[in-house]
Design a protein around this motif. Structure first.
Motif, PDB file in Angstrom:
ATOM      1  N   LEU A 336    -130.171 -16.776 -66.100  1.00 59.51           N
ATOM      2  CA  LEU A 336    -128.846 -16.201 -66.343  1.00 59.51           C
ATOM      3  C   LEU A 336    -127.872 -16.471 -65.210  1.00 59.51           C
ATOM      4  N   ARG A 337    -128.319 -16.326 -63.976  1.00 63.49           N
ATOM      5  CA  ARG A 337    -127.380 -16.509 -62.862  1.00 63.49           C
ATOM      6  C   ARG A 337    -126.905 -17.968 -62.726  1.00 63.49           C
ATOM      7  N   PRO A 338    -127.786 -18.970 -62.755  1.00 65.67           N
ATOM      8  CA  PRO A 338    -127.279 -20.355 -62.725  1.00 65.67           C
ATOM      9  C   PRO A 338    -126.422 -20.686 -63.941  1.00 65.67           C
ATOM     10  N   LEU A 339    -126.752 -20.092 -65.096  1.00 70.37           N
ATOM     11  CA  LEU A 339    -125.982 -20.324 -66.311  1.00 70.37           C
ATOM     12  C   LEU A 339    -124.537 -19.893 -66.125  1.00 70.37           C
ATOM     13  N   ALA A 340    -124.329 -18.912 -65.265  1.00 70.31           N
ATOM     14  CA  ALA A 340    -123.003 -18.333 -65.087  1.00 70.31           C
ATOM     15  C   ALA A 340    -122.151 -19.057 -64.057  1.00 70.31           C
ATOM     16  N   ALA A 341    -122.634 -20.143 -63.500  1.00 72.09           N
ATOM     17  CA  ALA A 341    -121.864 -20.860 -62.477  1.00 72.09           C
ATOM     18  C   ALA A 341    -120.481 -21.231 -63.005  1.00 72.09           C
TER      19      ALA A 341
END
Length: 402
Positions: A336-341
């Motif tokens: 989720l966190r890398p997806l939100a870059a």
């Protein structure tokens, strides 16, 4: 704020401060009008305790959510209705209010439902009655009928609600299944007739249907300015159909797609009940729906199951808790966190934090001693329903071992 601005009724007419309340009832619409119930002795006592900073056992759901890092209904209400602080300030010494102002209606027209979800009960589903008797649910023995309604007079119930509508800001529709309730459609029509389409509508629905007696709910939703619809989907495919008996997964997804297509302004989300059953599956469910374009990352809000406690994630044995923890952390941090870059935090953080909150709750207590009850109830329901837990959740077959 909820004891000052909210009216919540259960399917049998019982009135509570909110849907998460775990204490005694505040009264019943079958015996008293809302104006009396909102200033009842029980409500006055709760307000006095809150003003004095005295914790209430009935509010433990929100306390637990906050301890595990969650954004509780209490915090949501305090933020959403901050402009009504004058009501709190006007509270008399005995806890009563000189003026009633209902900002939030939490409406249940009946417990009518076409599903028999594993984690549900007769309070929420008329279809659950026979199963409740089978597993020895003591609540079922108090009632002679499967269907409950808050009053015996739908028109009268609507008149009760109508008197408060001009001051209402939020109406939450639950059930039963709200999209199968005649009163729900009549209430929407009433709001439109009175030009009250600014009121926020919130739903929890199983998405088994979008039509009722010739009425299409999408046509009605499109006439309101702010509609939020949460789908009660717990898992994909056969896992979902096992958990929500009566569900046709393919039909549910088709209805989800149509609603999103035909109601572009409606805020759609998925609200899985995180339990012993689906904990291992939830990250895969979330990821697949994101990648299929069926959901925005932040529109996946886990609802943590606390009761019945033998279905809680806390009942998982240590080795399965470790597997769930690893999957939740990998999903939140590595996916989720890398997806939100390059995106706004609101696009991903709610779901990321939601998974971590569920993880914290799971690890907060050990209820594995309740697995014996889980095995007994599962065997009873599987036998009665012609289902197999092991076939639906092969990855959890070890839970059936003594």
């Amino acid at each position: 704020m909820l004891p000052w601005v909210s009216l919540y009724n259960e399917a049998d007419g019982t009135v509570l401060p909110c849907c998460h309340w775990m204490g005694p009832a505040m009264g019943s619409l079958r015996r008293s009008p809302p104006e009396e119930l909102l200033n009842s002795q029980a409500v006055r006592r709760l307000r006095r305790d809150m003003l004095a900073g005295k914790p209430s056992s009935g509010c433990s759901y929100c306390y637990d959510s906050e301890l595990t890092g969650g954004f509780s209904a209490r915090k949501w209400a305090n933020h959403r209705f901050a402009a009504d602080q004058d009501l709190v300030e006007s509270t008399r010494e005995d806890g009563s209010l000189p003026k009633i102002r209902v900002r939030r209606l939490h409406v249940i027209f009946s417990n009518l439902c076409n599903f028999r979800c594993r984690m549900c009960s007769i309070e929420r589903s008329s279809s659950w009655y026979e199963d409740a008797l089978l597993i020895g649910d003591l609540k079922a023995g108090r009632f002679k009928h499967a269907l409950w309604t808050p009053t015996d007079d739908l028109a009268g119930f609507l008149r009760i609600l109508e008197r408060r509508l001009p001051e209402v800001q939020v109406i939450q529709m639950v059930g039963g299944e709200p999209l199968l309730a005649a009163g729900h459609y009549r209430l929407l029509e009433l709001l439109l007739e009175r030009k009250l389409n600014h009121i926020t509508l919130q739903y929890n629905t199983n998405f088994s249907t979008l039509t009722f007696r010739g009425k299409d709910v999408t046509c009605l939703w499109n006439q309101f300015k702010d509609v939020e619809v949460a789908a009660s989907f717990d898992a994909m495919g056969r896992r979902g159909e096992y958990l929500r008996k009566g569900q046709d997964w393919g039909e549910s997804v088709r209805n989800w797609r149509r609603a999103r297509r035909e109601c572009p302004r409606v805020k759609f989300s998925v609200a899985p009940v995180a339990s012993l059953f689906n904990a291992l599956h939830l990250p895969d469910f979330h990821r697949e729906w994101i990648e299929r374009g069926l959901i925005e990352p932040a529109r996946f809000g886990l609802q943590i199951l606390r009761s019945p406690s033998y279905y809680s994630m806390q009942a998982l044995p240590p080795e399965l808790k470790a597997r769930v923890a690893e999957r939740f952390m990998r999903h939140a941090k590595d996916y989720l966190r890398p997806l939100a870059a390059g995106r706004q935090p609101k696009d991903y953080l709610p779901s990321s934090l939601n998974f971590m909150m569920a993880l914290n709750y799971m690890m907060a207590a050990d209820r594995s001693s309740e697995l014996a009850t889980f095995r007994r109830v599962t065997a009873q329901l599987d036998g009665a329903r012609g289902e197999s837990f092991e076939a639906a959740f092969p990855e959890l077959a070890c839970l059936l071992d003594e």
